[in-house]
Motif scaffolding. Structure first.
Motif, PDB file in Angstrom:
ATOM      1  N   LYS A  26       0.845  -1.201   0.000  1.00  0.00           N
ATOM      2  CA  LYS A  26       0.000   0.000   0.000  1.00  0.00           C
ATOM      3  C   LYS A  26       0.886   1.260   0.000  1.00  0.00           C
ATOM      4  CE  LYS A  26      -4.162   1.578   2.332  1.00  0.00           C
ATOM      5  NZ  LYS A  26      -3.946   2.981   2.509  1.00  0.00           N
ATOM      6  N   GLY A  27       0.556   2.186  -0.895  1.00  0.00           N
ATOM      7  CA  GLY A  27       1.272   3.458  -0.941  1.00  0.00           C
ATOM      8  C   GLY A  27       2.545   3.437  -1.778  1.00  0.00           C
ATOM      9  N   GLU A  28       2.941   2.259  -2.240  1.00  0.00           N
ATOM     10  CA  GLU A  28       4.174   2.161  -3.021  1.00  0.00           C
ATOM     11  C   GLU A  28       3.941   2.542  -4.479  1.00  0.00           C
ATOM     12  OE1 GLU A  28       7.535  -1.056  -1.945  1.00  0.00           O
ATOM     13  OE2 GLU A  28       5.673  -1.924  -2.629  1.00  0.00           O
ATOM     14  N   LEU A  29       5.027   3.041  -5.088  1.00  0.00           N
ATOM     15  CA  LEU A  29       5.038   3.178  -6.548  1.00  0.00           C
ATOM     16  C   LEU A  29       6.092   2.177  -7.019  1.00  0.00           C
ATOM     17  CD1 LEU A  29       5.546   6.533  -8.546  1.00  0.00           C
ATOM     18  CD2 LEU A  29       5.579   4.243  -9.481  1.00  0.00           C
ATOM     19  N   VAL A  30       5.627   1.148  -7.687  1.00  0.00           N
ATOM     20  CA  VAL A  30       6.525   0.080  -8.143  1.00  0.00           C
ATOM     21  C   VAL A  30       6.602   0.157  -9.657  1.00  0.00           C
ATOM     22  CG1 VAL A  30       6.754  -2.436  -8.343  1.00  0.00           C
ATOM     23  CG2 VAL A  30       6.048  -1.416  -6.170  1.00  0.00           C
ATOM     24  N   SER A  31       7.823   0.041 -10.203  1.00  0.00           N
ATOM     25  CA  SER A  31       7.890   0.031 -11.659  1.00  0.00           C
ATOM     26  C   SER A  31       8.293  -1.331 -12.190  1.00  0.00           C
ATOM     27  CB  SER A  31       8.781   1.154 -12.201  1.00  0.00           C
ATOM     28  OG  SER A  31      10.094   0.980 -11.793  1.00  0.00           O
ATOM     29  N   LEU A  32       7.839  -1.580 -13.403  1.00  0.00           N
ATOM     30  CA  LEU A  32       8.143  -2.821 -14.115  1.00  0.00           C
ATOM     31  C   LEU A  32       8.748  -2.384 -15.438  1.00  0.00           C
ATOM     32  CD1 LEU A  32       7.799  -5.918 -14.561  1.00  0.00           C
ATOM     33  CD2 LEU A  32       5.491  -5.427 -15.394  1.00  0.00           C
TER      34      LEU A  32
END
Ligand code: ATP
Length: 235
Positions: A26-32
């Motif tokens: 929750k609240g994370e910005l994760v990139s792929l």
């Protein structure tokens, strides 16, 4: 918040995703990130229920969603901003934004989210009655993100928001993502633009031909010699 375990996906007989595991808190910005054809969009489609997993599981807020239809996934709070934006060019900006609220019955919530979207994107506020087709590429991307906000997302999936944009416009779109993050929106960002994605995100997964080859804190990966060589044009 999102937990993907051992996901495999195939198109007809060809498997393009091979046992991918990822998680987003929750609240994370994760990139792929990953090259053309690595399978990034396919993973997003699997999360959104647009394509079925061959094996593995996807859980959202503790509930398995792997076999849910896509409308059930959207109403559960996972909203995708599609690649290529897919806005309705012959409708006004206001109409496009309001389409995002199609699952929302509460008029007060719709009004709040509408206000939030146009506050976040003043360029849209100035031009609400203009046809969306008159917006520049970057502005259309902002409209697509604004429209997604109207559906009250718990998790926002962004498919290559920088695609086709000038560096300046890309910067503007990424600045917006920073604001969304400050507002507590959890995001999964798919990007070919590795440098910008690493700069903005908390954590990153690197996908190569359908498998995760590296993962970690973005601030560590951006300094990694192998990542620099393969993805950041360094030596
Ligand atoms: P891009 O950045 O170019 O969008 P990507 O990393 O998002 O690439 P995908 O679009 O997920 O990659 O494609 C992964 C692989 O699956 C590619 O080899 C692609 O050719 C193949 N693929 C994608 N869609 C289909 C489809 N509908 N039918 C068959 N193969 C497909």
């Amino acid at each position: 918040m999102l937990e993907i375990q051992d996901l495999s996906v195939k198109y007809d007989t060809i498997r393009v995703i091979h046992g991918v595991s990822m998680n987003i808190k929750k609240g994370e910005l994760v990139s792929l990130i990953g090259a053309n054809g690595a399978g990034k969009s396919t993973i997003l489609k699997a999360i959104s229920g647009l394509i079925k997993a061959e094996t593995g599981s996807i859980c959202f807020l503790g509930k398995e969603i792997t076999k849910l239809p896509s409308h059930g996934i959207v109403s559960g709070g996972i909203v995708q901003v599609p690649e290529g934006r897919q806005i309705f060019t012959r409708m006004t900006i206001e109409e496009n934004l309001k389409l995002g609220a199609y699952l929302q019955r509460n008029k007060k919530v719709i009004a709040q989210n509408f206000e939030r979207a146009i506050t976040l994107f003043p360029i849209l506020k100035e031009r609400l009655r203009q046809l969306a087709g008159t917006l520049s590429g970057g502005e259309q991307q902002m409209l697509a993100i604004g429209r997604a906000l109207l559906s009250n997302p718990k998790l926002l999936l962004l498919d290559e928001p920088s695609m086709g944009l000038s560096p300046l416009m890309t910067q503007q779109v990424f600045d917006t993502l920073k604001i969304l993050k400050q507002e507590g929106i959890t995001m999964l960002l798919v990007e070919q633009n590795a440098y910008d994605a690493l700069e903005i995100s908390d954590r990153t997964y690197i996908l190569e031909t359908g498998s995760i080859v590296m993962e970690g804190k973005s601030s560590d990966l951006i300094e990694d010699a192998n990542v620099k060589r393969a993805y950041l044009g360094g030596d």
